[in-house]
Design a protein around this motif. Structure first.
Motif, PDB file in Angstrom:
ATOM      1  N   SER A  36       0.862  -1.190   0.000  1.00 48.51           N
ATOM      2  CA  SER A  36       0.000   0.000   0.000  1.00 48.51           C
ATOM      3  C   SER A  36       0.894   1.234   0.000  1.00 48.51           C
ATOM      4  N   CYS A  37       0.588   2.178  -0.889  1.00 43.49           N
ATOM      5  CA  CYS A  37       1.513   3.309  -1.030  1.00 43.49           C
ATOM      6  C   CYS A  37       1.358   4.298   0.099  1.00 43.49           C
ATOM      7  N   GLY A  38       0.216   4.296   0.767  1.00 42.93           N
ATOM      8  CA  GLY A  38       0.034   5.207   1.892  1.00 42.93           C
ATOM      9  C   GLY A  38      -0.720   6.468   1.562  1.00 42.93           C
ATOM     10  N   LYS A  39      -1.024   6.665   0.288  1.00 44.40           N
ATOM     11  CA  LYS A  39      -1.666   7.931  -0.074  1.00 44.40           C
ATOM     12  C   LYS A  39      -3.064   8.063   0.523  1.00 44.40           C
ATOM     13  N   CYS A  40      -3.879   7.048   0.370  1.00 37.47           N
ATOM     14  CA  CYS A  40      -5.258   7.199   0.831  1.00 37.47           C
ATOM     15  C   CYS A  40      -5.513   6.381   2.086  1.00 37.47           C
ATOM     16  N   THR A  41      -6.453   6.844   2.865  1.00 33.45           N
ATOM     17  CA  THR A  41      -6.728   6.265   4.177  1.00 33.45           C
ATOM     18  C   THR A  41      -7.238   4.819   4.110  1.00 33.45           C
ATOM     19  N   PRO A  42      -8.260   4.535   3.287  1.00 32.10           N
ATOM     20  CA  PRO A  42      -8.842   3.184   3.380  1.00 32.10           C
ATOM     21  C   PRO A  42      -7.825   2.086   3.101  1.00 32.10           C
ATOM     22  N   ARG A  95      -4.380   2.363   3.143  1.00 30.23           N
ATOM     23  CA  ARG A  95      -3.249   2.419   4.075  1.00 30.23           C
ATOM     24  C   ARG A  95      -3.615   1.804   5.430  1.00 30.23           C
ATOM     25  N   GLU A  96      -4.701   2.294   5.991  1.00 24.52           N
ATOM     26  CA  GLU A  96      -5.081   1.856   7.334  1.00 24.52           C
ATOM     27  C   GLU A  96      -5.831   0.538   7.277  1.00 24.52           C
ATOM     28  N   ARG A 153     -13.715   2.792  -1.990  1.00 19.74           N
ATOM     29  CA  ARG A 153     -13.484   4.010  -1.205  1.00 19.74           C
ATOM     30  C   ARG A 153     -12.031   4.455  -1.340  1.00 19.74           C
ATOM     31  N   ALA A 154     -11.183   3.536  -1.796  1.00 18.39           N
ATOM     32  CA  ALA A 154      -9.753   3.833  -1.891  1.00 18.39           C
ATOM     33  C   ALA A 154      -9.481   4.689  -3.131  1.00 18.39           C
ATOM     34  N   PHE A 155      -8.296   5.264  -3.173  1.00 22.22           N
ATOM     35  CA  PHE A 155      -7.942   6.168  -4.271  1.00 22.22           C
ATOM     36  C   PHE A 155      -7.757   5.402  -5.574  1.00 22.22           C
TER      37      PHE A 155
END
Lengths: 786, 432
Positions: free
Chosen positions: B340-346, B348-349, B384-386
């Motif tokens: 996961s690149c970490g850009k978007c919350t859904p 990443r978390e 919901r993710a980017f």
């Protein structure tokens, strides 16, 4: 929050688009994002990464809503912060779409799993968008039973900014601000997944002049300011809308006080001036007002011992009044007063002392500048909007990022948005100028092709140090139709010009030499006549005082080492009867006969006029202070001298100033001085160029070590040819000297004209006026220190 | 249905990877033919052929090319996505190792068609031997006058750069790939603007999968009718299916779209001896799992979609009954968390959380409610993710709970994993 600085224009010109949000029809200018359109009808969609002054990114996913265009629904909820409203669009936010509502709750839950529950000890607690939106959009109980990601607690990313990576929700507002707005990408995201974090390059800390804004826009407590950290809870603070007292940009600010102590200052929201930003000096340089050497009581010099001793107010007033009335007196109010105060100073000079010998300029200046201020600056209406609409902007004797950072941001916004053409007349391309993609010109005579009739020339106060430069600027503007705006460094200078605190001008541009103008003002003030002789300027006043022709000086904010010839100032202070109105001990108070302690900006209300002439009113922050403003001291003195000013407070001073009305009579003619050729250095000599850095040894930055920690390190700049001529290499110590003294600093080889040397004017290790006692344009000796 | 080796036709020739070996088999003849055509005619031909993107999404290739604005005065770019990183996917790397020139020929034709003079192949950097082979092939093509100025004397110029990625799954996402290629951190970009309008260096850019571009020379030579004679109505042509896992003869099987796993298993000798098929991925780990009940699903874009999954990269990972579904899904989830690149919350978390729950479940900790929590979290990530990485991370979880809920519960009842992990390995039984 600000929509944008040019909202009015957009609304006026833009095509309107109508859509439906939660069943309500909304019409917004084309291009308006859904999240913004919803705000216009009072629907708040939760958000973190979204910021109206930053480019949309859609990273946090908190603002998901359901969208339907042309009857076709998007299969999944869309980020409302990235999608512009389209005609006929049907938007369903969390208020009317269960899908959007669940999506938002889901994202909020994800954001919280790795967020520490340290709100009780977090600076942001109480004013935290994450906390607030967790209340509106989160669930009461966590479903997360795992292990949170942890990091070592806060790390310094500069001396003034700390980063707590556990609290960070990775919205990237800070990194995007630094890249898009400030142009200082010293912070960036690194690593990935849940380990993604804001990072600095180890050798390049976050030394941006605008770093404080990242703290302010951080939607959590991840970025905190070293100076405010752990000092207060937001709900214990009392906030006052204020204006920045540092430079002439005139940023709107908010000052927060707890128990009669200023704890922090934030950028205010003023689209026409500073949008939502300020510089780090404006944010953090306020501890000077609580420095240990702050004056607390009036002081008078004991004639027997020669010492300054505390005195009562009535006694000090009596002694000062007696001294001012005994001989010819002149007034040096300084450049940092409010409009109301400086208006009172000049009225005091003319009504009480009966003289036009008043000059606010506590810095190098010229007679040419006096004429320029009277012909081109007083009453000028050129504003920030002219920067926004100019074809090209030329900076002359003006390093925007160092000398007026918010003007720098304004220009940079246009450079980024529409590739605004910027030129700078300077010895070398500074980091600030290169962030404006500026074209570098070494001389004003090279640049005539630069202009159109929609060009704007921003000329700094340093132009007065180059004889003939201001006349040349006027000539160029006249022939091209370009506009000229003058940008002083101090917050009070434009107000002082409008108020007439200069020998050749009465209030609002009325020439002293004009009899009608004098009658005008005399009538307004209810006195028979005004002094008609041209007033002396600062240097003439000091020279006269040094030789005894002027016997008394009434001095506001003045530092002899800010002047072109400190020795004359010191001699004048030693020989004249000096009445000093000061905040803190200074070279003036040390030599004064009577010292009155005065209120700082937080202890009074008033108005600055910024470089545009725009009023920057501010309220008194510390309501329970017993400090007395300059204005009150002057009115007391005037009463003691039986020539009342009839100005009770800043409100009545402002009312009187406003009632004077515009001057529609003749204006002072523009100067027309020839350019004087710069001295020709021989080998081992160079022409000195210098200016002040934003963060330096200025006395109004005293007491704030965290801020000082991000000041640029002083160095000497020379061209490679010059360096080899004196046998030094990059990094070597170079000694720059005059008869008066010398400075040795490491060399930075810079692309610049030969036999020109640059040093910062008042930085640690480089105090030009104290050490070398010269100004820009002087011939200095340069040599290897080895 | 039989195999239709086109891309893999001559993989048995030892020197196919050399320019001479490729030319001996008719290589670069399609290029000659194409350079004599109008660029627009090539785009029409590819459109008509029905070639669809082989990288996963199945977007019509010719249509994608036609989005590039012509006569806009801007440089156009062709970027080949060779950042093959999807678990289970192993078609592009063998293809490039065996036959790098077919891609180069495809690049020349595609670049010419979209009026581009600069092309890039973004290749997965970990596969160093493939990077080297590509670099050599490009150098040989330059030496042979097939790249560079005035290609083949036809007045067309093209430069081709091989760019090795630095090891991030996310850089296979086309906009992240562009950021990475430009020298930034690879994170997906906001769309619009789409790459066809503002892609690499904000100029019109086509990004295609290796296999899509490599299929172009064959279509030019073979013609639309030949190409359309293979495959199904909406999924035409041949493609590489990668079989891996518990199958007797794993490898690349080139067949017409629409072949079924049953047929492919017959061709590959079936599930390993003495075992039975338990579950499989139709298109890599990001596509929802299938089970034995899906053996006859036609493996084309529509067939797989209507059965509830995605054709993806046609990476058929075969798992027999010795495999613990929870363990397999956990491994995939750990991959997504790591990538996961970490850009978007859904994403990443969410991936961080999913892994923790799955770890507990594999160890037999937790309750049946945790399965519902998993499904709910997946619902909060999916869509919901980017970008699609977040969506892909949920596929193995939701599909495995759909088909194997009882096996998850068996872990909880037993308080531990009921499987012997050794049994699923190649070395199972070796020491017995």
């Amino acid at each position: 929050m600000t929509i944008t600085n040019n909202t009015e224009n957009v609304v006026a010109q833009a095509e309107m688009v109508t859509a439906t949000i939660d069943g309500f029809e909304v019409s917004v200018p084309k291009g308006t994002l859904i999240i913004r359109a919803a705000e216009t009808i009072g629907i708040q969609i939760p958000r973190f990464c979204d910021h109206p002054l930053l480019a949309p990114v859609g990273a946090c996913r908190q603002c998901l809503v359901d969208v339907e265009v042309n009857g076709r629904a998007f299969p999944k909820p869309q980020a409302s912060c990235t999608m512009p409203i389209e005609p006929g669009m049907v938007v369903k936010t969390q208020l009317s779409s269960p899908v959007a509502e669940k999506a938002q709750r889901g994202v909020m839950e994800f954001l919280l799993i790795n967020h520490p529950l340290d709100c009780p000890v977090c600076d942001k607690g109480g004013e935290c968008p994450l906390q607030n939106q967790a209340m509106s959009t989160g669930q009461g109980q966590t479903r997360f039973e795992g292990t949170k990601r942890t990091f070592p607690k806060p790390i310094n990313i500069s001396s003034q900014v700390l980063l707590d990576r556990e609290r960070c929700i990775l919205c990237a507002r800070c990194t995007r601000f630094s890249e898009q707005i400030a142009g200082d990408p010293f912070i960036s995201m690194s690593e990935r997944g849940a380990l993604q974090q804001v990072a600095i390059y180890e050798k390049d800390p976050f030394e941006s002049y605008f770093s404080g804004n990242t703290i302010q826009i951080c939607p959590v407590g991840a970025l905190t300011g070293a100076s405010y950290r752990f000092r207060a809870r937001p709900f214990d603070l009392v906030s006052t809308a204020t204006a920045c007292e540092h430079c002439a940009a005139g940023c709107s600010m908010r000052t927060d006080v707890r128990r009669s102590k200023v704890l922090r200052r934030l950028a205010g929201d003023d689209p026409a001036v500073n949008e939502e930003w300020n510089c780090d000096k404006g944010r953090w340089a306020f501890t000077y007002a609580t420095a240990p050497d702050r004056l607390t009581t009036p002081l008078i010099r004991n004639e027997m011992s020669g010492e300054l001793v505390p005195a009562s107010w009535p006694e000090a007033i009596a002694v000062a009044a007696a001294g001012l009335s005994k001989s010819r007196a002149a007034v040096l109010p300084g450049g940092r007063l409010t409009l109301e105060e400086v208006y009172t100073y000049q009225k005091f000079a003319r009504v009480v002392l009966g003289t036009n010998d008043i000059d606010f300029r506590a810095r190098p200046f010229s007679a040419e500048e006096s004429a320029f201020l009277a012909s081109h600056v007083v009453g000028s209406t050129i504003s920030n909007a002219d920067i926004d609409s100019a074809d090209s902007v030329l900076l002359i004797s003006f390093e925007a990022e160092e000398e007026s950072p918010i003007i720098f941001l304004r220009i940079r916004k246009q450079v980024m948005k529409r590739a605004l053409k910027v030129g700078t007349v300077a010895p070398f391309l500074t980091p600030g100028a290169s962030k404006l993609n500026a074209m570098l010109y070494h001389s004003i005579t090279e640049i005539e092709s630069f202009f159109t009739n929609k060009s704007l020339i921003l000329v700094g106060e340093r132009a007065a140090q180059t004889p003939g430069l201001l006349s040349k600027v006027i000539e160029i503007a006249n022939s091209s139709g370009a506009k000229i705006a003058w940008i002083p460094r101090r917050a009070g200078e434009r107000g002082a010009i409008e108020a007439g605190a200069i020998g050749n001008l009465l209030p609002l541009g009325r020439p002293v030499s004009n009899a009608t103008a004098r009658v005008d003002i005399a009538a307004a003030w209810g006195i028979a006549s005004l002094p008609s002789g041209p007033g002396l300027d600062t240097l003439e006043i000091l020279k006269s005082a040094a030789t005894g022709q002027i016997g008394a000086l009434l001095i506001g904010g003045l530092d002899p080492f800010d002047l072109a010839e400190p020795a004359i100032a010191l001699a004048a202070l030693d020989s004249a009867f000096v009445v000093s109105l000061e905040l803190r001990e200074s070279e003036v108070t040390k030599r004064a006969n009577v010292v009155f302690p005065v209120a700082s900006v937080t202890e009074k209300s008033g108005t600055f006029l910024n470089w545009e002439g725009r009023e920057r009113g501010f309220e008194q922050v510390l309501k329970d202070t017993t400090r007395v403003s300059d204005l009150r001291v002057l009115t007391m003195l005037a009463e003691a001298l039986a020539a009342p000013l009839n100005l009770r407070d800043s409100v009545s001073a402002k009312a009187e100033f406003d009632s004077l009305g515009e001057w529609d009579g003749e204006r002072t003619p523009a100067p027309s001085e020839p350019i004087v050729a710069a001295p020709t250095p021989s080998a081992g000599e160079a022409v000195l160029i210098t200016w002040r850095m934003l963060l330096d040894l200025g006395s109004m930055q005293d007491g704030e070590a965290n801020l000082a920690g991000t000041a640029r390190k002083a160095n000497v700049k020379l061209a490679a040819e010059t360096a080899s001529e004196i046998g030094v290499r990059d990094g070597d110590l170079v000694r720059v000297s005059t008869e008066a003294g010398s400075i040795a600093l490491p060399l930075e080889i810079t692309e610049m004209p030969v036999r020109v040397v640059w040093l910062p004017e008042n930085s640690f290790g480089s105090q030009i006026r104290r050490s070398l006692r010269v100004t820009s344009g002087a011939l200095v000796r340069i040599g290897s220190e080895a | 249905m039989k195999l239709t080796p086109v891309l893999s036709a001559n993989w048995d020739q030892k020197d196919l990877f050399t320019i001479d070996g490729y030319r001996r088999n008719g290589g670069y003849s399609a290029m000659k033919k194409a350079l004599a055509m109008e660029p627009a005619a090539i785009i029409s031909l590819i459109k008509e052929s029905g070639l669809r993107g082989r990288g996963g999404a199945g977007f019509p290739t010719g249509l994608k090319w036609s989005f590039i604005p012509q006569g806009d005065g801007k440089p156009h770019y062709l970027v080949v996505n060779a950042d093959e990183s999807e678990p289970g996917t192993c078609k592009d790397m063998p293809l490039l190792l065996a036959n790098p020139h077919v891609l180069i020929e495809g690049v020349i034709i595609a670049s010419y068609a979209i009026n581009s003079n600069q092309a890039f192949i973004y290749v997965r950097g970990e596969v160093v031997h493939v990077v080297r082979r590509l670099q050599q092939a490009v150098a040989d093509a330059y030496a042979a006058g097939l790249l560079g100025k005035n290609i083949d004397g036809k007045g067309y110029d093209l430069d081709l750069v091989i760019h090795a990625g630095a090891g991030a799954y996310i850089c296979g996402e086309e906009t992240a790939l562009l950021d990475s290629l430009e020298g930034f951190r690879g994170q997906p970009r906001l769309r619009p603007p789409f790459p066809a309008i503002a892609g690499l260096y904000a100029c019109p850019t086509v990004i295609n999968n290796v296999e899509s571009i490599a299929s172009v020379p064959a279509i030019i030579n073979g013609g639309v009718a030949w190409f359309a004679s293979m495959g199904t109505e909406k999924s035409k042509g041949f493609t590489l299916y990668s079989l891996s896992g518990h199958v007797k003869q794993p490898g690349q099987y080139e067949a017409p779209l629409g072949i079924t796993l049953r047929e492919l298993l017959e061709l590959s000798g079936g599930v390993r001896e003495g075992h039975t098929l338990k579950f499989w991925t139709p298109g890599g780990s990001s596509t929802p799992l299938f089970t034995a009940e899906h053996l006859d699903v036609p493996l084309d874009y529509e067939g797989v979609a209507s059965a509830g999954s995605m054709l993806g990269t046609k990476a058929l990972q075969i798992f027999d009954e010795t495999t613990c579904i929870v363990r397999a899904v956990l491994r995939w989830s750990e991959f997504y968390q790591h990538e996961s690149c970490g850009k978007c919350t859904p994403c990443r978390e969410g991936t961080y959380w999913l892994v923790q729950i799955l770890k507990d479940l594999e160890a037999g900790k937790g309750t049946e409610e945790d399965l519902d929590k998993l499904l709910d979290l997946c619902d909060n990530i999916l869509g919901r993710a980017f970008c699609a990485l977040g969506d892909g991370a949920t596929s193995p979880i939701t599909s495995s709970i759909k088909y194997f809920r009882s096996e998850y519960i068996a872990h909880l009842t037993a308080g531990q994993c009921p499987f012997d992990p050794v049994a699923s390995t190649l070395f199972a039984g070796v020491n017995a």
